[in-house]
Motif scaffolding. Structure first.
Motif, short mmCIF file in Angstrom:
data_model
loop_
_atom_site.label_atom_id
_atom_site.label_comp_id
_atom_site.label_asym_id
_atom_site.label_seq_id
_atom_site.Cartn_x
_atom_site.Cartn_y
_atom_site.Cartn_z
N CYS A 5 0.85 -1.19 0.00
CA CYS A 5 0.00 0.00 0.00
C CYS A 5 0.89 1.24 0.00
O CYS A 5 2.09 1.15 0.24
CB CYS A 5 -0.94 0.01 1.20
SG CYS A 5 -0.09 -0.01 2.78
N ALA A 46 -3.44 1.23 6.66
CA ALA A 46 -4.00 0.14 5.84
C ALA A 46 -4.81 -0.81 6.72
O ALA A 46 -5.90 -1.25 6.33
CB ALA A 46 -2.87 -0.62 5.14
N HIS A 79 -7.98 0.43 7.38
CA HIS A 79 -8.61 0.61 6.06
C HIS A 79 -8.93 2.07 5.76
O HIS A 79 -9.97 2.40 5.17
CB HIS A 79 -9.86 -0.27 5.89
CG HIS A 79 -10.19 -0.46 4.44
ND1 HIS A 79 -11.47 -0.56 3.97
CD2 HIS A 79 -9.38 -0.54 3.36
CE1 HIS A 79 -11.44 -0.68 2.65
NE2 HIS A 79 -10.17 -0.69 2.26
N PRO A 99 -6.35 2.25 0.75
CA PRO A 99 -6.52 0.93 0.13
C PRO A 99 -5.22 0.11 0.16
O PRO A 99 -4.14 0.68 0.34
CB PRO A 99 -6.90 1.27 -1.32
CG PRO A 99 -6.46 2.66 -1.54
CD PRO A 99 -6.37 3.34 -0.22
N TYR A 100 -5.36 -1.19 0.02
CA TYR A 100 -4.18 -2.06 0.02
C TYR A 100 -4.39 -3.19 -0.99
O TYR A 100 -5.52 -3.50 -1.36
CB TYR A 100 -3.94 -2.64 1.42
CG TYR A 100 -5.10 -3.46 1.95
CD1 TYR A 100 -6.10 -2.86 2.71
CD2 TYR A 100 -5.24 -4.82 1.66
CE1 TYR A 100 -7.19 -3.58 3.18
CE2 TYR A 100 -6.32 -5.55 2.12
CZ TYR A 100 -7.29 -4.94 2.88
OH TYR A 100 -8.37 -5.65 3.32
N SER A 108 -3.96 -9.16 1.65
CA SER A 108 -5.09 -9.52 2.50
C SER A 108 -4.87 -9.05 3.94
O SER A 108 -3.78 -9.23 4.50
CB SER A 108 -5.27 -11.04 2.46
OG SER A 108 -6.16 -11.45 3.47
N GLU A 158 -12.29 -10.34 5.51
CA GLU A 158 -11.39 -9.38 4.88
C GLU A 158 -11.87 -7.96 5.21
O GLU A 158 -13.07 -7.65 5.02
CB GLU A 158 -11.42 -9.61 3.35
CG GLU A 158 -10.40 -8.83 2.57
CD GLU A 158 -8.96 -9.30 2.85
OE1 GLU A 158 -8.73 -10.51 3.00
OE2 GLU A 158 -8.09 -8.42 2.95
N ILE A 159 -10.99 -7.10 5.71
CA ILE A 159 -11.47 -5.79 6.17
C ILE A 159 -11.96 -4.91 5.02
O ILE A 159 -12.84 -4.09 5.20
CB ILE A 159 -10.44 -5.04 7.04
CG1 ILE A 159 -9.19 -4.71 6.24
CG2 ILE A 159 -10.12 -5.78 8.32
CD1 ILE A 159 -8.37 -3.61 6.89
N SER A 160 -11.41 -5.11 3.82
CA SER A 160 -11.85 -4.27 2.69
C SER A 160 -13.27 -4.64 2.24
O SER A 160 -13.90 -3.90 1.50
CB SER A 160 -10.88 -4.40 1.52
OG SER A 160 -10.79 -5.74 1.13
N ARG A 172 -17.94 0.06 6.87
CA ARG A 172 -17.20 0.94 7.80
C ARG A 172 -17.73 0.80 9.24
O ARG A 172 -16.97 0.70 10.19
CB ARG A 172 -17.33 2.37 7.26
CG ARG A 172 -16.73 3.49 7.99
CD ARG A 172 -15.23 3.64 8.08
NE ARG A 172 -14.38 3.30 6.97
CZ ARG A 172 -13.09 2.93 7.13
NH1 ARG A 172 -12.57 2.80 8.32
NH2 ARG A 172 -12.35 2.66 6.10
N LEU A 214 -16.71 -2.47 10.66
CA LEU A 214 -15.27 -2.47 10.92
C LEU A 214 -14.97 -1.76 12.25
O LEU A 214 -14.12 -2.20 13.02
CB LEU A 214 -14.53 -1.78 9.76
CG LEU A 214 -13.01 -1.90 9.78
CD1 LEU A 214 -12.57 -3.35 9.70
CD2 LEU A 214 -12.38 -1.10 8.64
#
Ligand SMILES: Nc1ncnc2c1ncn2[C@@H]1O[C@H](COP(=O)(O)OP(=O)(O)OP(=O)(O)O)[C@@H](O)[C@H]1O
Length: 252
Positions: A9, A46, A49, A52-53, A56, A63-65, A69, A72
């Protein structure tokens, strides 16, 4: 509980963090260390979040992405250095903000459980007596405690701290890290901290990841990382020799 696997990232399509992997188990306090500009805060951003990254980053199996929000925020809270205060909220109102990720509906209201948690969080860091004070009238250490109480009220599984002891004198540095240590004792909690002061790392971290130019240079138990030659290689100074020299002066 946190698994970081082969992440990359950075900013403006340029990678700052390159191919970093590590795990953080429940109960662990992991410190990210390394010289100025090596990418410590970027790595933390990252994990929160905020940027972006590729690769994983998972909490448990998620997966946090791919996490909303608000969801999270139930798992991860990020505390950065004190920034400027734009709104003169009270201590109580600021700590209350931590509960919003747990509330539903268009016009969410604090339940009696929320209020209990807010009071408990303020009490944990000694803020009850100043709960009606405006936060723009507080000292730096009081303000840090307000933000910590807000995070406690948020009740995440993982707290990320980016140089949380900056601008605090030694007593308050220790106090803040002790609050975190107490918080971490409850089941299924972990802490990831960016710290410059290697004495505080020595005292509070369980594991360390040593970064150099955005890459993982070393990762392991605190006693292994701080006692080997990697520190000297990365920081370009014999840290142990320097610390010991100063320590002898204190003992004189
Ligand atoms: N928002 C940004 N946009 C572009 N580049 C950035 C941004 N934030 C940081 N950088 C760059 O990314 C690199 C790593 O910065 P980062 O803040 O992650 O390092 P650090 O190890 O936390 O540094 P320090 O110890 O000085 O706080 C630096 O070269 C920095 O200039």
């Amino acid at each position: 509980m946190l698994s970081v696997n082969h992440i990359f990232c950075g900013y403006n399509n340029q990678d700052i963090i390159k191919d970093i992997s590590f795990d953080v188990e429940a109960g662990c306090n992991l410190s990210i260390i390394g010289p100025n500009g090596c990418g410590k805060s970027t790595l933390l951003k990252a994990i929160a979040h905020i940027i972006p990254y590729r690769g994983s980053i998972k909490i448990g199996e998620t997966e946090i992405s791919e996490t909303k929000r608000k969801d999270l925020a139930k798992n991860i809270a990020l505390m950065t250095q004190i920034n400027s205060i734009h709104f003169p909220y009270t201590v109580y109102e600021t700590v209350s903000l931590g509960r919003y990720c747990h509330m539903d509906g268009m016009l969410p209201r604090l339940s009696s459980l929320d209020k209990d948690i807010i009071y408990d969080s303020m009490e944990k860091v000694g803020l009850l007596s100043i709960r009606n004070a405006k936060i723009n009238q507080l000292s730096g250490s009081q303000l840090q405690r307000v933000f910590l109480a807000k995070i406690f009220a948020q009740d995440p599984k993982i707290i990320l701290l980016d140089e949380p002891t900056n601008h605090l004198d030694l007593r308050y540095q220790i106090e803040l890290l002790e609050y975190i240590k107490q918080w971490k004792k409850k089941k299924e909690r972990a802490v990831v901290t960016v710290l410059h002061d290697l004495n505080l790392v020595q005292e509070y971290a369980d594991k360390v990841i040593l970064l150099n130019n955005g890459e993982k240079f070393q990762y392991g138990a605190i006693k292994d990382i701080l006692s080997n030659k990697s520190l000297e290689e990365v920081y370009k100074i014999d840290i142990k020799k320097w610390m010991t020299k100063v320590m002898i002066k204190w003992q004189a």
